[in-house]
Each structure stands twice: as structure tokens, then as C-alpha cells.
Write a protein that holds these residues in place. Sequence first.
Motif: not given
Lengths: 265, 253
Positions: A67, A71-73, A90, A92, A96, A98, A100, A102-103, A116, A119, A175, B145, B154, B159
Motif C-alpha cells: 500500500s 501511494g495509498l498509505e 498513486p 500513473p 493495483f 486487490f 477481493d 475490487g470490482l 482506470s 479516471a 495483494d 476496497t 487516481r 468521479l
Amino acid sequence: MSAAETLDLGVTRGGDARFLQCATLSKTFDTRTGIVEALRKIELDVPLGEFVCFLGASGCGKSTLLSIIGGLETPSAGQVLLNGKAIVKPSPDLSFVFQDHGLFPWMTVEQNCAFSLKASGMGRAARLAKAREYLALVGLQGFGTRFPHELSGGMKQRVGIARALTTDPKLLLMDEPFGALDAQTRANLQQELLRIWSGRQATVLFVTHSIDEALILADRIVVFHPRPGRIRADVRVALPRPRDIHAPEFGAMARELEALLQTPT
Amino acid sequence: MRASRALGLVPILVLLLAWQWAASAGLYAAVLLPPPLAVAQVFLDEPAQLAYHMMASLTRVAIGVGWAFVIAVPLGLLIGRYHWLDMLTDWSIQMFRSFPPISLIPLALLFFGIGDKPAVVLIFISAFWPLIINTIFGVRSVERTLLRVAKSSRAGEWLIFTDIMLPASLPAIFTGLRLAIGAGWLTVVTAEMIAVRSGLGYMILNAQMTFRSDLIIAGILVIGVVGLAADQGVRALRGYLCRWQEGLTASPE
């Protein structure tokens, strides 16, 4: 470098040895029961293109380290450098996957895969086209308009991997991605992951608590010890790929790793 | 075996039979308790009057609940996402939502006079609390999560709201909407008995003064049927918009 070559050699590929650096990285958490030292003075250099597994029992800080690298922590001390630049959020250049998966349950498979890219500001048509391309890469063509709950666990994680790849990351952070899957699905996805990785110039950091999984996948295994989380050993796996878990060399390394996991520092 | 939807008609039919029996047994004078057929006759004789008052009530509820929706949902999303906003508003929300709308009628009349305004304001207030509370609850239930996915991708704040917070909260928002429409529908009838000269509440109170029990009961039936129809409509909309939830939530045996 061709894919076949990589598979045969299974060792460090060329590249900048200073691609990823963790410098005297420490992390402490304030909890109700007091201060917990999750990571103590982690030193780690990873070159571009290497497949590294973080191996250790629960609570050894390996996921926390992932993490922080992602850059998440933020670390309590020390820093992470990616191509010489400190990571504070985070980047570019990394993605990640994950445990579980993470959908987003309200998005179709295609929309999930394109998230992504959305985003990052890519237009609708372009990102959906790219999402379909990567869904095909993980063997999910034709499933784009399904919702996640209509997929099996293995298929969901394939979507998670496809989504992570859409931005063409130089660093893939995984992870325990196969932790919740049955043995057969897990074995299939391990081979798929190696196939995909060998076709691109990317570093993979893969967290697992399975010795076999680490030995099947990694160029290099970093063994963690808990309380406080720290690196116990850094082992190079020079076995040729595809790896045979029944080979005596494999068994020998597995026993060596098991000993490393268990012996007190 | 899955029970048929028609099972829901059974209690209604039983009630109808009991009513018919009470009327024909002469428990009360016919002017107080008219038989079902006499009430049915009202629907045949005075459909325009019923429709006029129904539309008046519906319009007020639509405006009041509509405003509550467009204000409470974005506000709830923000409060659910930002802890300091929650700290700022939590006590106030818990206190204000405890006020029965009826207790606010005198104030509403003083402030807004007689007319549509106090009625719509009261509906707004009674619809506002279930909407905002459920929206906040919805945001809170977003899986951690998924927020990590957003952060690592990001994704910008906008969003995160449009693609994660809002859809994730949608089932809870719909629960809030159902409660809000119910609360608004209750409030409109009460408010109409005091503040305005149209709507089902006004019609019922007026019918009482002219000893029109049949019209009172007809009005009450319209209230019940419209309430049921509105609820079914919202459920259908929820079923469509939240179809991604199928198979994720428990369904009753």
C-alpha cells in the motif's frame, strides 16, 4: 527480449536496478491497544521487469508495504522512490490488483475494466475499445456486458487483472490476488499471469502467504517476519519456468523458505 | 413454492367482507357507515371531484418530495463522505427529524400564510429526513476496497461521487425515497385539512362537515391506493436501476 527467452531463463531481466527503491521505510499505526510497528526499516531495491513475491504470515506488514509503495498509505519514516522520484500518492505508472477483486458491482465488466482509463480522462469509445482488448487478453471476450455477480471468482479476478493492465503500468502491485480462489483456478491464473507478464516490460510485486505460489511465480522472494514487520531474507529463484512443483529443486527451495519463515530472527 | 402476488389481495377482501357485514347488520346508521356499494357509487358519480383533489394532493407531494430529493441526496453524499460534515450536522439531523410535521403546522401557517406554500414546505420537511439519513447510510456502506480502487486509479472527487458514491448508495437512497413519499403523503393530508382549500385532506374534512361518510371513505381509499401505487412505482424503478444487486442480497423464502 522475447517471451520464450524469459520463460526459459526465469531470472532477472535487464533494466535499471534503481527502478523501485524503498529507503529505511517504517510504518507505525496508532490503535486502541497502543502503537503497532507494522514495518521497521525496510530496505528494498527492485529493477524494472522483475517478478518479486512478498512472502510471510498474516500481520507481517507485507500488504502494508504494498500500500505504501502504491501511494495509498504514507510511511511514518523513509521513502519510496520510483524512477528516482518519491511516491507520495498513486502514480500513473502503477496499478493495483486487490484480493477481493475490487470490482464495482453496479458497473458491467467492460465499464469496470475501463474505469482506470475513465479516471485518466480517456474518451468513452477509446476506453471501451481498450477495455475489450484487455478483456480478450485475459480470455474474457464476450463477457463485457455482464455484471460482476454473474461471473465466477476466477473470472472476476481476471477482470481485476485486465483493469490493472489497461493503463500499461510499469509496476503491478498484487495483494494476494488469488487468495480466495480454489486450487485449480488459482493454478490457471498463475500461468496466465506469467504469460501476460512475460509479454511486457513490467515489474510485479506480488503478496502471498503461499510458499508454492511464490516459488511458481517469482524471480525473487522477499521473506517477511512479523512484529515488527521486517525483511528476514531475500531469496533468488533460479529455477527455469514453467516450474514443476514436483521437482526436487522446487521441494528443496520450499523447505528452505519454510525454515526461513519459521526461524526466529 | 413461491407465493403469488395475488395473496396480497386476501386481507383487503376480508376487510371488504367485514365492512359489508357490519353495514348490512346495521351496526351503525347508514349515514355513518355506508355499505361498500354506496362508496363505490361515489367513484361513479363524482369522479371529477375525486380526480381534482387527488391531483392537487399529488402535485404538492411531487413538488415537496422532489425538492427534498434534489437537496437531501447531494447533501447526504457529502456528509457521508466527509467526516467533519458529519460531525457538524449529525446532532442537528437527529434532533430536527424528531419533530412531528404536525407540530410545525402552526409555525408554517404563521410564516407562509394559507395556501400551497405551507403544505409544500411541510411535505419537504417530512420527506427530507428519511432521504438524507438513508443517503448518508448508503455512502457509509461503500466497501473500503472500492475506495482504494478509486484512489489507486487516481479518480477525482467528482468521479468518485458520480461513479462510486451515488450508485453504491442507490439502494439506500431508494429506501429513503419510499419512506419520504410515505411521509410526504401522510403530511399532505394533514396539511390540507388546515391550510388549503383543495386536495384529499381538504375534501375529507369538508365531507365530514356535510355528513358525507361515503365521500370520506372514498377519499381514504384513494389515499391508500395512491400510496400503494407510488410505492410500487418506486420499487419497480429501484428494481431496474439496481439490477446489478440481483444475487448479492438475500431474498425471502
